[in-house]
Motif scaffolding. Sequence first.
Motif, mmCIF file in Angstrom:
data_model
loop_
_atom_site.group_PDB
_atom_site.id
_atom_site.type_symbol
_atom_site.label_atom_id
_atom_site.label_comp_id
_atom_site.label_asym_id
_atom_site.label_seq_id
_atom_site.Cartn_x
_atom_site.Cartn_y
_atom_site.Cartn_z
ATOM 1 N N GLU A 185 9.505 8.267 -59.290
ATOM 2 C CA GLU A 185 9.620 9.869 -58.617
ATOM 3 C C GLU A 185 8.563 9.838 -59.884
ATOM 4 N N TYR A 186 8.057 9.056 -61.239
ATOM 5 C CA TYR A 186 6.317 9.328 -61.203
ATOM 6 C C TYR A 186 5.795 9.277 -61.583
ATOM 7 N N LEU A 187 5.901 7.780 -60.200
ATOM 8 C CA LEU A 187 4.305 7.288 -58.662
ATOM 9 C C LEU A 187 4.068 8.724 -57.836
ATOM 10 N N THR A 188 5.547 9.150 -57.843
ATOM 11 C CA THR A 188 4.976 10.306 -56.694
ATOM 12 C C THR A 188 4.327 11.395 -57.546
ATOM 13 N N PHE A 189 5.058 11.696 -58.582
ATOM 14 C CA PHE A 189 3.731 12.646 -59.791
ATOM 15 C C PHE A 189 2.093 12.472 -59.725
ATOM 16 N N LEU A 190 2.068 11.077 -59.888
ATOM 17 C CA LEU A 190 1.187 10.367 -59.914
ATOM 18 C C LEU A 190 -0.440 10.322 -58.772
ATOM 19 N N VAL A 191 0.698 10.314 -57.632
ATOM 20 C CA VAL A 191 -0.648 10.322 -56.445
ATOM 21 C C VAL A 191 -0.728 12.225 -56.323
ATOM 22 N N THR A 192 0.006 12.647 -56.677
ATOM 23 C CA THR A 192 -0.342 14.360 -56.528
ATOM 24 C C THR A 192 -1.514 14.614 -57.202
ATOM 25 N N LEU A 193 -1.108 13.958 -59.103
ATOM 26 C CA LEU A 193 -2.150 14.355 -59.573
ATOM 27 C C LEU A 193 -3.898 13.773 -58.842
ATOM 28 N N GLN A 194 -2.761 12.809 -58.430
ATOM 29 C CA GLN A 194 -4.893 11.960 -58.089
ATOM 30 C C GLN A 194 -4.948 12.993 -56.717
ATOM 31 N N GLN A 195 -4.415 13.227 -55.916
ATOM 32 C CA GLN A 195 -4.780 13.824 -55.173
ATOM 33 C C GLN A 195 -5.508 15.167 -55.426
ATOM 34 N N GLN A 196 -5.270 15.851 -56.357
ATOM 35 C CA GLN A 196 -5.356 16.930 -57.233
ATOM 36 C C GLN A 196 -6.870 17.201 -57.515
ATOM 37 N N GLN A 197 -7.310 15.650 -58.302
ATOM 38 C CA GLN A 197 -8.215 15.489 -58.979
ATOM 39 C C GLN A 197 -9.111 15.234 -57.646
ATOM 40 N N LEU A 198 -8.911 14.814 -56.695
ATOM 41 C CA LEU A 198 -9.780 14.403 -56.195
ATOM 42 C C LEU A 198 -10.112 15.712 -55.041
ATOM 43 N N ALA A 199 -8.882 16.734 -54.491
ATOM 44 C CA ALA A 199 -9.539 18.120 -54.297
ATOM 45 C C ALA A 199 -10.188 18.958 -55.207
ATOM 46 N N GLU A 200 -10.495 18.344 -56.616
ATOM 47 C CA GLU A 200 -11.322 19.864 -57.463
ATOM 48 C C GLU A 200 -12.575 18.599 -57.332
ATOM 49 N N LYS A 201 -12.711 17.502 -56.701
ATOM 50 C CA LYS A 201 -14.125 17.424 -57.053
ATOM 51 C C LYS A 201 -14.225 17.787 -55.536
ATOM 52 N N GLN A 202 -14.358 17.458 -54.456
ATOM 53 C CA GLN A 202 -14.671 18.218 -53.041
ATOM 54 C C GLN A 202 -14.542 19.532 -53.432
ATOM 55 N N ALA A 203 -13.964 20.537 -53.984
ATOM 56 C CA ALA A 203 -14.004 21.782 -54.409
ATOM 57 C C ALA A 203 -15.431 21.352 -54.904
ATOM 58 N N GLU A 204 -15.754 21.366 -55.947
ATOM 59 C CA GLU A 204 -17.192 21.427 -56.656
ATOM 60 C C GLU A 204 -18.554 20.892 -55.788
ATOM 61 N N ILE A 205 -17.970 19.926 -54.744
ATOM 62 C CA ILE A 205 -19.086 19.886 -53.233
ATOM 63 C C ILE A 205 -19.739 20.966 -53.014
ATOM 64 N N GLN A 206 -18.490 21.157 -52.846
ATOM 65 C CA GLN A 206 -18.823 22.698 -51.328
ATOM 66 C C GLN A 206 -18.961 23.969 -52.147
ATOM 67 N N TYR A 207 -18.902 23.934 -53.452
ATOM 68 C CA TYR A 207 -19.263 25.065 -54.387
ATOM 69 C C TYR A 207 -20.956 24.809 -54.940
ATOM 70 N N ARG A 208 -21.063 23.264 -54.358
ATOM 71 C CA ARG A 208 -22.403 23.335 -55.150
ATOM 72 C C ARG A 208 -23.080 23.227 -53.276
ATOM 73 N N ASN A 209 -22.803 23.101 -51.952
ATOM 74 C CA ASN A 209 -23.029 23.293 -51.295
ATOM 75 C C ASN A 209 -23.187 24.865 -50.775
ATOM 76 N N ASP A 210 -22.295 25.254 -51.478
ATOM 77 C CA ASP A 210 -22.691 27.335 -51.016
ATOM 78 C C ASP A 210 -23.272 26.880 -51.699
ATOM 79 N N TYR A 211 -23.648 27.049 -52.611
ATOM 80 C CA TYR A 211 -23.894 27.361 -53.987
ATOM 81 C C TYR A 211 -26.684 27.677 -53.232
#
Length: 416
Positions: A185-211
């Motif tokens: 169960e914890y590993l499932t949560f950890l995978v979700t956390l890592q996915q959101q960290q990756l999504a955060e980096k992608q959102a940062e890249i997208q914001y840089r490009n759009d700006y």
Amino acid sequence: MKILANSTLIVLIAAIGLGKARAQQIPKDLGFFLSQAKSSSPLLKDLSNQRKSLAIDSMVTRATAGPQLSANGAGLYAPVVHGYGYDEVITNGQALEGYLSLNYDLLNKKRVQNQLEGIKLQGDSIRYAGKLSTFDLERTITDQYLLAYASQEQQRFSSEVVSLLQKEDALLKTLTRTNVYKQSEYLTFLVTLQQQQLAEKQAEIQYRNDYATLAYMAGMQDTTRTRLQEPKLQDTQLLENRTFFMKKFELDSMRNDNLKKGIDLNYRPKLGVYANGGYSSSLVLQPYKNFGASVGFTFSVPIYDGHQRKMQYQKLQISGETINAYRDFFSSQQRQQLQLIRQQISQTNGLFNKINEQIKFSKGLIEVDSRLLHTGDLRIADFIIAINNYMSAQSLYRQTMINKLKLINQYNYWNK
């Protein structure tokens, strides 16, 4: 003293650096980028220079309408050798002349006025093109600003979600070690956390490009990112008489009228007077007496040219019919476009209450699930589902808001 001076220098450098950092953190609004884009647009500068050039054309037209004074000179020598050469009866053997000539067209006042009206119509057309270019630029920059702002908010929300999950991560590690939760169960949560960290980096890249794209479109040299303020767009009231886009067809019709008047003026009588004075001599007989002057006039009346006037009228009539057809079609399309956009805005507004209810419910569920998670009374999978539902609701709200603002931007553009 040396230590004190060095300390002062260090403090000064730090203060300057802090000032720059604060300056970079000052949020920028939509008006800032619109102002930058207008000031750096080469097209707007080009149109402004064209208007200045037309002002000079008006002065040139007025200058050519007045008396014209010119200096003229000519010389001729035609030798005859052993009886071979030009006939001296025609050439006089040699000639020399130089004089000042004054010419003035007496019946050119209406023609000049028509030319000035034509130049004014050109200026009105350029002024219209300048306003249209400004409106196009504002619409384009606003759309890109909305896109960059949406990326900024997505990046900010992704950071908040990651922070929330990281706070829960420390507790879940402890609960997993104490066997409150299974390792899977914890590993499932950890995978979700890592996915959101990756999504955060992608959102940062997208914001840089759009700006960066926004800064590029605005012609900005300094692309240092700063926080974008929330755009404030209000849809204008529906105008009964939307005159701006109709101005183009009005100018085209006026230009046709001006050309027709010019055709009529070309078939009016022309009367001009001239005077000159100077020296003209064959250098044969008493050349020192060949100083003189003369006055005269010119007059012409068109009689027949193969009905060219009628043909030119027919061309202008065809052009007028084309202008009317485009005007009627555009007017109909504009009404339909505004009605469609207005309908889409109304439908979009109807979504916000439901989305806000979903966000409120999802957020409340996360708070309840978080408390249950701390006591081990909730499955981690259910907490993840609640997080995903909250993220989906927030994402839907942001997307709907940006879509509404884009619709308002389009509506304001066409409702001129």
